[in-house]
Design a protein around this motif. Structure first.
Motif, PDB file in Angstrom:
ATOM      1  N   LYS A   1       0.842  -1.204   0.000  1.00 36.48           N
ATOM      2  CA  LYS A   1       0.000   0.000   0.000  1.00 36.48           C
ATOM      3  C   LYS A   1       0.879   1.256   0.000  1.00 36.48           C
TER       4      LYS A   1
ATOM      5  N   HIS B   1       0.919   3.788  -3.072  1.00 37.92           N
ATOM      6  CA  HIS B   1       0.439   5.165  -2.890  1.00 37.92           C
ATOM      7  C   HIS B   1       1.493   6.166  -3.360  1.00 37.92           C
TER       8      HIS B   1
ATOM      9  N   ARG C   1       0.997   6.116  -7.047  1.00 39.90           N
ATOM     10  CA  ARG C   1      -0.252   6.825  -7.345  1.00 39.90           C
ATOM     11  C   ARG C   1      -0.012   8.342  -7.361  1.00 39.90           C
TER      12      ARG C   1
ATOM     13  N   CYS D   1      -8.236   2.296  -5.981  1.00 41.86           N
ATOM     14  CA  CYS D   1      -6.851   2.618  -5.647  1.00 41.86           C
ATOM     15  C   CYS D   1      -5.921   1.523  -6.184  1.00 41.86           C
TER      16      CYS D   1
ATOM     17  N   CYS E   1      -3.490   0.173  -4.934  1.00 46.40           N
ATOM     18  CA  CYS E   1      -3.028  -0.807  -3.939  1.00 46.40           C
ATOM     19  C   CYS E   1      -3.993  -1.991  -3.865  1.00 46.40           C
TER      20      CYS E   1
ATOM     21  N   SER F   1      -6.880  -2.193  -2.479  1.00 46.62           N
ATOM     22  CA  SER F   1      -7.563  -2.369  -1.192  1.00 46.62           C
ATOM     23  C   SER F   1      -9.057  -2.544  -1.410  1.00 46.62           C
TER      24      SER F   1
ATOM     25  N   CYS G   1      -8.914   5.885  -0.049  1.00 43.56           N
ATOM     26  CA  CYS G   1      -7.826   5.008   0.418  1.00 43.56           C
ATOM     27  C   CYS G   1      -6.627   5.851   0.837  1.00 43.56           C
TER      28      CYS G   1
END
Ligand SMILES: [Zn+2]
Length: 340
Positions: free
Chosen positions: A308, A312, A315, A328, A330, A332, A339
């Protein structure tokens, strides 16, 4: 020695299977969503993405569409998803084997009980291999050097891939072939270039490794194999009673009752001794399962967190590829805006 007095005691192994399945029940009830993106869009970029992650160069690899680059970013979360997926698949498979073994022990079917216990050893072996591979030194290195970098350096990706997708068959060919005319050989799985090799695991290697944690695992496994295959185990396990009697001439008469009923190997002392030793090892393996899965659970959570963090960052760098309402990268399951 009065051979007729001995019979196999299933109580210890049954109690251990019961303890495991009760403890694992809550985790097996929670459903796990295993997310990924289509490999067709992601794979062509995956190799250059790997270099990109490794090199630390700014900007994405050139020559690919934004859609393909975006898919390959999502695809980076696959390993974390697969580890979590494996944990859930493996725990549920062990749970179902344990429950099945308990009910066949209660029904008195030795063939089914022993075959299921053999299956349980295989699942436990693989779970233990993955657990030991994901042990803390690896995670420390991943924290230090970056999750994806360490993943590429080690063969974890292949181990997890094989553990989830390992096969001996070509499933695409199977779907389109006529089973009555097809040659089995033509339907077997062949590794494809540029795709992960998912040839089925050599399970014996994993059973041997389990022996480091529970000595005797391999011998117990080999004994149980005799009951899964139509070997002599079938004769042993359909015998409800065996006895021997010496007549006045010194001739020993041996009898077996073969019938439906409780199969406790009564009267066959050597066999009861062998199976008792095997069941004792299965009991020890079952006792280890909760700790194996709790370690795997912790590793999986840590890997998800590392992924994650890494995704991120990606991202943020590639903000133009993700809208606020997109999933997202990741994986999730939350949107980009939710997120954090
Ligand atoms: Zn996220």
């Amino acid at each position: 020695m009065d051979d007729n007095s001995v019979s196999l005691d299933w109580k210890c192994v049954r109690a251990s299977l019961e303890a495991f399945s009760e403890a694992a029940f809550n985790s097996t009830r929670r459903s796990c969503t295993f997310r990924m993106v289509s490999q067709a869009q992601a794979v062509p970029v995956a190799n250059s993405m790997a270099d990109w992650f490794g090199s630390g160069k700014p900007g994405a690899p050139s020559g690919h569409s934004n859609g393909a680059i975006r898919a390959s970013i999502y695809n980076q979360s696959l390993y974390a998803q697969q580890i979590n997926g494996f944990l859930h698949v493996s725990r549920l498979a062990c749970y179902e084997h344990a429950k099945g073994a308990i009910s066949s022990i209660d029904e008195g079917s030795a063939i089914v009980s022993l075959s299921l216990l053999r299956g349980l050893i295989e699942r436990a072996s693989l779970a233990e291999t993955v657990r030991s591979k994901l042990s803390s030194p690896w995670r420390e290195k991943a924290k230090e050097k970056g999750f994806h970098e360490v993943f590429y350096e080690t063969n974890i990706a292949e181990l997890i891939g094989k553990s989830l997708y390992g096969t001996r068959m070509d499933w695409q060919k199977l779907a389109s072939s006529d089973f009555t005319t097809a040659k089995a050989r033509e339907l077997s799985y062949e590794p494809k270039e540029k795709f992960m090799d998912v040839s089925a695991n050599q399970i014996l290697n994993h059973v041997d490794k389990l022996g480091k944690r529970v000595p005797g695992s391999r011998v117990a496994y080999d004994v149980l194999c005799e009951f899964l295959h139509p070997n002599v185990g079938d004769l042993f396990a359909t015998t409800t009673h065996a006895a021997s009697r010496m007549d006045a001439w010194g001739t020993r008469h041996l009898t077996r009752e073969i019938s439906l009923g409780r199969h406790e190997f009564s009267g066959a002392k050597d066999l009861v001794d062998c199976l008792s030793k095997a069941l004792e090892i299965v009991r020890s393996i079952t006792d280890e399962l909760l700790e194996i899965f709790s370690d795997l659970d912790a590793s999986s959570k840590e890997v998800i967190a590392l992924n994650k963090k890494s995704m991120h960052r990606v991202r943020k760098r590639q903000a133009h590829l993700f809208n606020r309402n997109d999933l997202c990268p990741c994986l999730s399951g939350l949107t980009v805006k939710n997120c954090n």
